[in-house]
Write a protein that holds these residues in place. Structure first.
Motif, PDB file in Angstrom:
ATOM      1  N   PRO A 187      -5.107  17.424  -6.459  1.00 15.76           N
ATOM      2  CA  PRO A 187      -4.074  17.585  -5.443  1.00 15.76           C
ATOM      3  C   PRO A 187      -2.848  18.320  -5.991  1.00 15.76           C
ATOM      4  O   PRO A 187      -2.406  18.068  -7.103  1.00 15.76           O
ATOM      5  CB  PRO A 187      -3.735  16.140  -5.071  1.00 15.76           C
ATOM      6  CG  PRO A 187      -4.981  15.389  -5.342  1.00 15.76           C
ATOM      7  CD  PRO A 187      -5.585  16.033  -6.549  1.00 15.76           C
ATOM      8  N   GLU A 221      -8.846  -1.486   5.208  1.00 21.07           N
ATOM      9  CA  GLU A 221      -7.733  -1.193   4.308  1.00 21.07           C
ATOM     10  C   GLU A 221      -7.577   0.304   4.098  1.00 21.07           C
ATOM     11  O   GLU A 221      -7.019   0.757   3.106  1.00 21.07           O
ATOM     12  CB  GLU A 221      -7.940  -1.928   2.985  1.00 21.07           C
ATOM     13  CG  GLU A 221      -7.929  -3.438   3.184  1.00 21.07           C
ATOM     14  CD  GLU A 221      -8.075  -4.222   1.910  1.00 21.07           C
ATOM     15  OE1 GLU A 221      -8.327  -3.604   0.861  1.00 21.07           O
ATOM     16  OE2 GLU A 221      -7.935  -5.452   1.959  1.00 21.07           O
ATOM     17  N   GLY A 222      -8.084   1.077   5.067  1.00 22.53           N
ATOM     18  CA  GLY A 222      -8.032   2.525   4.926  1.00 22.53           C
ATOM     19  C   GLY A 222      -6.891   3.165   5.676  1.00 22.53           C
ATOM     20  O   GLY A 222      -6.898   4.378   5.883  1.00 22.53           O
ATOM     21  N   ALA A 223      -5.910   2.371   6.105  1.00 26.31           N
ATOM     22  CA  ALA A 223      -4.816   2.939   6.895  1.00 26.31           C
ATOM     23  C   ALA A 223      -3.777   3.583   5.983  1.00 26.31           C
ATOM     24  O   ALA A 223      -3.670   3.267   4.806  1.00 26.31           O
ATOM     25  CB  ALA A 223      -4.171   1.861   7.752  1.00 26.31           C
ATOM     26  N   PHE A 224      -3.016   4.482   6.558  1.00 33.96           N
ATOM     27  CA  PHE A 224      -1.906   5.096   5.847  1.00 33.96           C
ATOM     28  C   PHE A 224      -0.913   5.622   6.874  1.00 33.96           C
ATOM     29  O   PHE A 224      -1.235   5.758   8.060  1.00 33.96           O
ATOM     30  CB  PHE A 224      -2.392   6.222   4.924  1.00 33.96           C
ATOM     31  CG  PHE A 224      -3.021   7.388   5.637  1.00 33.96           C
ATOM     32  CD1 PHE A 224      -4.323   7.324   6.108  1.00 33.96           C
ATOM     33  CD2 PHE A 224      -2.312   8.561   5.846  1.00 33.96           C
ATOM     34  CE1 PHE A 224      -4.902   8.399   6.768  1.00 33.96           C
ATOM     35  CE2 PHE A 224      -2.879   9.643   6.509  1.00 33.96           C
ATOM     36  CZ  PHE A 224      -4.180   9.553   6.968  1.00 33.96           C
ATOM     37  N   GLY A 241     -14.251   9.495   4.766  1.00 43.07           N
ATOM     38  CA  GLY A 241     -13.317  10.427   4.148  1.00 43.07           C
ATOM     39  C   GLY A 241     -13.346  11.800   4.790  1.00 43.07           C
ATOM     40  O   GLY A 241     -12.628  12.698   4.359  1.00 43.07           O
ATOM     41  N   ALA A 244      -8.290   6.509   7.493  1.00 42.46           N
ATOM     42  CA  ALA A 244      -9.409   7.384   7.145  1.00 42.46           C
ATOM     43  C   ALA A 244     -10.641   6.915   7.896  1.00 42.46           C
ATOM     44  O   ALA A 244     -10.823   5.729   8.158  1.00 42.46           O
ATOM     45  CB  ALA A 244      -9.660   7.347   5.646  1.00 42.46           C
ATOM     46  N   ASP A 245     -11.486   7.864   8.249  1.00 47.35           N
ATOM     47  CA  ASP A 245     -12.670   7.572   9.045  1.00 47.35           C
ATOM     48  C   ASP A 245     -13.809   8.452   8.526  1.00 47.35           C
ATOM     49  O   ASP A 245     -13.586   9.405   7.770  1.00 47.35           O
ATOM     50  CB  ASP A 245     -12.361   7.888  10.528  1.00 47.35           C
ATOM     51  CG  ASP A 245     -13.510   7.536  11.455  1.00 47.35           C
ATOM     52  OD1 ASP A 245     -14.128   6.482  11.248  1.00 47.35           O
ATOM     53  OD2 ASP A 245     -13.786   8.320  12.382  1.00 47.35           O
ATOM     54  N   GLU A 277       3.705  16.000  -9.751  1.00 49.16           N
ATOM     55  CA  GLU A 277       3.890  15.482  -8.401  1.00 49.16           C
ATOM     56  C   GLU A 277       5.382  15.513  -8.117  1.00 49.16           C
ATOM     57  O   GLU A 277       6.209  15.304  -9.006  1.00 49.16           O
ATOM     58  CB  GLU A 277       3.336  14.045  -8.308  1.00 49.16           C
ATOM     59  CG  GLU A 277       3.732  13.234  -7.105  1.00 49.16           C
ATOM     60  CD  GLU A 277       3.250  13.809  -5.787  1.00 49.16           C
ATOM     61  OE1 GLU A 277       2.718  14.928  -5.769  1.00 49.16           O
ATOM     62  OE2 GLU A 277       3.450  13.153  -4.757  1.00 49.16           O
ATOM     63  N   VAL A 285       0.829  -1.202   0.000  1.00 53.13           N
ATOM     64  CA  VAL A 285       0.000   0.000   0.000  1.00 53.13           C
ATOM     65  C   VAL A 285       0.864   1.254   0.000  1.00 53.13           C
ATOM     66  O   VAL A 285       0.670   2.166  -0.796  1.00 53.13           O
ATOM     67  CB  VAL A 285      -0.929   0.014   1.232  1.00 53.13           C
ATOM     68  CG1 VAL A 285      -1.660   1.341   1.354  1.00 53.13           C
ATOM     69  CG2 VAL A 285      -1.931  -1.135   1.142  1.00 53.13           C
ATOM     70  N   GLN A 286       1.856   1.276   0.876  1.00 51.55           N
ATOM     71  CA  GLN A 286       2.602   2.509   1.060  1.00 51.55           C
ATOM     72  C   GLN A 286       3.951   2.185   1.694  1.00 51.55           C
ATOM     73  O   GLN A 286       4.058   1.296   2.528  1.00 51.55           O
ATOM     74  CB  GLN A 286       1.800   3.444   1.979  1.00 51.55           C
ATOM     75  CG  GLN A 286       2.290   4.861   2.018  1.00 51.55           C
ATOM     76  CD  GLN A 286       1.551   5.677   3.077  1.00 51.55           C
ATOM     77  OE1 GLN A 286       0.844   5.137   3.919  1.00 51.55           O
ATOM     78  NE2 GLN A 286       1.743   6.980   3.053  1.00 51.55           N
ATOM     79  N   ALA A 331      -6.535  16.955   1.577  1.00 50.43           N
ATOM     80  CA  ALA A 331      -5.077  16.954   1.745  1.00 50.43           C
ATOM     81  C   ALA A 331      -4.781  16.637   3.201  1.00 50.43           C
ATOM     82  O   ALA A 331      -5.571  16.993   4.090  1.00 50.43           O
ATOM     83  CB  ALA A 331      -4.495  18.307   1.365  1.00 50.43           C
ATOM     84  N   PHE A 332      -3.650  15.979   3.421  1.00 50.27           N
ATOM     85  CA  PHE A 332      -3.328  15.582   4.792  1.00 50.27           C
ATOM     86  C   PHE A 332      -1.816  15.590   4.974  1.00 50.27           C
ATOM     87  O   PHE A 332      -1.069  15.233   4.071  1.00 50.27           O
ATOM     88  CB  PHE A 332      -3.871  14.174   5.073  1.00 50.27           C
ATOM     89  CG  PHE A 332      -3.759  13.754   6.514  1.00 50.27           C
ATOM     90  CD1 PHE A 332      -4.785  14.020   7.393  1.00 50.27           C
ATOM     91  CD2 PHE A 332      -2.628  13.106   6.982  1.00 50.27           C
ATOM     92  CE1 PHE A 332      -4.695  13.647   8.726  1.00 50.27           C
ATOM     93  CE2 PHE A 332      -2.521  12.729   8.309  1.00 50.27           C
ATOM     94  CZ  PHE A 332      -3.559  12.996   9.186  1.00 50.27           C
TER      95      PHE A 332
END
Lengths: 357, 281
Positions: free
Chosen positions: A249, A121-124, A137, A133-134, A288, A90-91, A161-162
């Motif tokens: 973004p 599967e929403g972790a980062f 979004g 994410a919760d 980017e 994922v990251q 953005a985060f």
């Protein structure tokens, strides 16, 4: 058998290395005469098993990598510490890799062992911290190193953005607000950049110590706004109207501990000095980008990509450019450590060192 | 008083904008209503994408579009893509889940009814949210979209009285001990295409006295907490139990006979009541 496998891998690595050397030889790069990028090693990515004996490599700045084909860790000297094949990755950030397994998001250690995991599967990861994410979004949950939930925070609008730093997490939202959340989950600040016909946040960055926050905001006109921590909260320390009209973004980043703000421009990457009056441009095709700088180093690096164009620019802030290196379009940046560039390309991992002749 | 001002503002906006919007997909494609539980409160509604064109609900200006499952900084996007449009009256329309390659992100301005992109294939969900920029809250899309013929009243799939870890399934008549309870409800809106989740209005009456009356009209944030129901603000996390059931309470039951009534009303006005005779000991 083991010896055969070793020779085979060595052979493949040599071929891959030769291919990359040929690539850079056939397409010479406009690096300055004093600066060149030299291939150091190539390693083919093959599936490995988790090996706790390699945990110690985590302490020597193991590099995580994640691509559509594989994920894992490689050491700066080219030792493949762990690799998994497949799209689970994922990251990759800092010294950790995040993968999706069995409906959970799992942090992998450099030896391939599993660390913290959280449901879904929403972790980062951001700034070495684990989030998810919760609220469809519009919110975020923060976890500790063991995957235990620390707090949840709901922003008013959808997150666009985060960014995170050691002691703060900052979200920008589609309705044009910036909101900072502290380590205890409490609101540290809320700020509306304003000044535009349409308000929205397109990119946000936090300096490593959390003392500065930068954002690209609004449409008609678009603005770069930099906030600094002081007194009871954050206040504007710099702002600039931009010629851009990004409706997607737009990256913004800090360099040299918050001394410079880098931001996406239609014609490259802008660089704004925050302690001195500098407003320059690094002319590189960059939809980017990522910036790399190690404290005290003579050069910084900028990885930039636009479509299939990928390049690395060596420069000294604000705008002294030593040269740039084009990368193959299928190459994927793993990261940089000092002057060492690590990329994934055609099932192989490569290291190139920028050196002065 | 303070909580009535945003509610009044919301009402005003809704009166002005009521039904100025059009459905982005056929109403029969609705799968989840505003306020449904999807691991949390759904601040919009979902449709079965069906691979159909998603139409602009109103003239609008593109604010933000991105067709990847995560923002560049890693933050995941629900359903893999997002497109946000600013509409008249300070309303932001947010569509999630369109096929990324189909998104009309090259057009800054769109007219009502123009395609914004293609919905996901089959039953994969497409999500629509309306965000009131002035009051900073999501509003129930049914309050913005034209009314739809709806012959069916909502239904209650289950109801329980909950006290601590103990749960009593509600039956037509039930003997319970006096004390404080929560009411756990599993209501659903019924549409011709099936069960679509949370009805617009859920009310509970004890002996004919209205005790709870929750209209799923808006969702917002207050100091980092998700809040819902304009007229009687509630923390979202307190609204659902771990099983995803609606949680109303506390409800004090004193000795004697009581009549507990649950009234469900959908946006079209169809209502259904469920009554339970309680003998409180």
């Amino acid at each position: 058998m083991v010896e055969h496998a070793g020779r085979w891998r060595l052979g493949v690595s040599m071929i891959l290395g030769a291919a990359l050397v040929a690539y850079f030889f056939i397409f010479p790069e406009p690096l300055s005469s004093e600066l060149s990028a030299k291939p150091r090693w190539a390693t083919r990515v093959v599936q490995t098993a988790a090996d706790p004996s390699r945990a110690a490599f985590g302490e020597v700045e193991a590099l995580p990598f994640v691509s559509q084909r594989a994920y894992g860790f490689v050491s700066p000297d080219g030792t493949l510490l762990y690799a998994g094949l497949g799209p689970e990755g994922v990251q990759a950030l800092g010294g950790k890799a995040l993968v999706a397994r069995g409906g959970r998001s799992v942090v992998l250690n450099a030896d391939g062992s599993e660390g913290a995991s959280v449901p879904g599967e929403g972790a980062f990861m951001a700034a070495g911290r684990l989030f998810a994410a919760d609220g469809g979004g519009s919110g975020v949950a923060a976890y500790d190193d063991y995957g235990v939930e620390q707090w949840r925070y709901r922003f008013a609008g959808r997150v666009s953005a985060f960014a995170a730093a050691a002691d703060i997490a900052v979200a920008g939202t589609l309705d044009g607000k910036l909101e900072g959340v502290g380590l205890d989950g409490s609101r540290q600040f809320e700020f509306a950049p304003g000044g535009s016909r349409i308000e929205a946040i397109f990119g946000v960055a936090a300096s490593q110590d959390g003392a500065r926050v930068a954002a690209i905001s609004g449409l008609d006109p678009q603005r770069l706004v930099v906030l600094g921590r002081g007194g009871a909260g954050y206040r504007v320390v710099a702002h600039k109207y931009l010629d851009s009209d990004f409706r997607e973004p737009a990256r913004v980043a800090f360099l040299e501990g918050g001394r410079y703000a880098l931001y996406r421009r239609p014609d490259g990457v802008g660089i704004l000095g925050l302690d001195e009056k500098v407003d320059g441009l690094i002319p590189v095709a960059a939809d980017e980008f990522r910036a790399f700088y190690r404290e005290g180093a003579p050069r910084a690096y900028l990885y930039a990509e636009r479509g299939r164009d990928k390049s690395v620019v060596a420069f000294k802030a604000p705008t002294l450019i030593y040269g740039s290196l084009s990368l193959p379009s299928s190459a994927q940046l793993i990261g940089m450590q000092g002057d060492a560039l690590f990329i994934e390309y055609d099932d192989g991992l490569y290291r190139l060192d920028f050196t002065e002749e | 008083m303070a909580r009535r001002i945003p509610a009044a503002g919301l009402l005003l906006i809704l009166c002005v904008a009521a039904w100025a919007f059009q459905w982005p997909l056929e109403p029969s494609a609705v799968r989840r209503e505003f306020g449904g539980y999807l691991g949390g409160y759904l601040p919009g509604m979902t449709f079965a994408g069906g691979g159909s064109p998603v139409l602009a609900p109103e003239d609008g200006e593109l604010v933000f579009a991105y067709g990847k499952p995560r923002l560049p900084d890693g933050f995941p996007l629900p359903l893999g893509s997002v497109a946000a449009y600013a509409h008249a009256g300070g309303m932001l329309g947010v569509v999630s889940g369109m096929q990324p390659a189909s998104m009309a992100d090259y057009k800054p301005l769109v007219k009502a009814g123009e395609p914004l992109g293609m919905g996901p294939e089959g039953e994969r969900p497409l999500r629509l949210e309306f965000f009131d920029l002035q009051n900073r809250r999501y509003v129930n899309p049914r309050m913005m979209l034209p009314p739809v013929a709806d012959p069916l009243a909502p239904s209650l799939r289950g109801a329980w009285l909950v006290s601590g870890a103990a749960e009593l399934p509600l039956e037509r008549s039930l003997a319970v001990r006096q004390g404080s309870y929560f009411l756990a409800l599993d209501p659903t809106e019924l549409m011709p295409q099936g069960q679509t989740g949370m009805p617009f209005r859920v009310a509970a009456l004890l002996d004919g006295v209205l005790r709870f009356d929750w209209r799923h009209d808006a969702a917002w944030s207050s100091a980092g907490r998700g809040m819902i129901v304009s007229a009687d603000p509630r923390a979202e996390r307190e609204l659902y139990d771990a099983a995803g059931r609606l949680r109303l309470g506390p409800l004090s039951l004193s000795r004697g006979r009581s009549l507990l009534t649950v009234r469900l009303t959908d946006f079209a006005g169809n209502a259904r009541e469920y009554s339970y005779a309680l003998v409180v000991q």
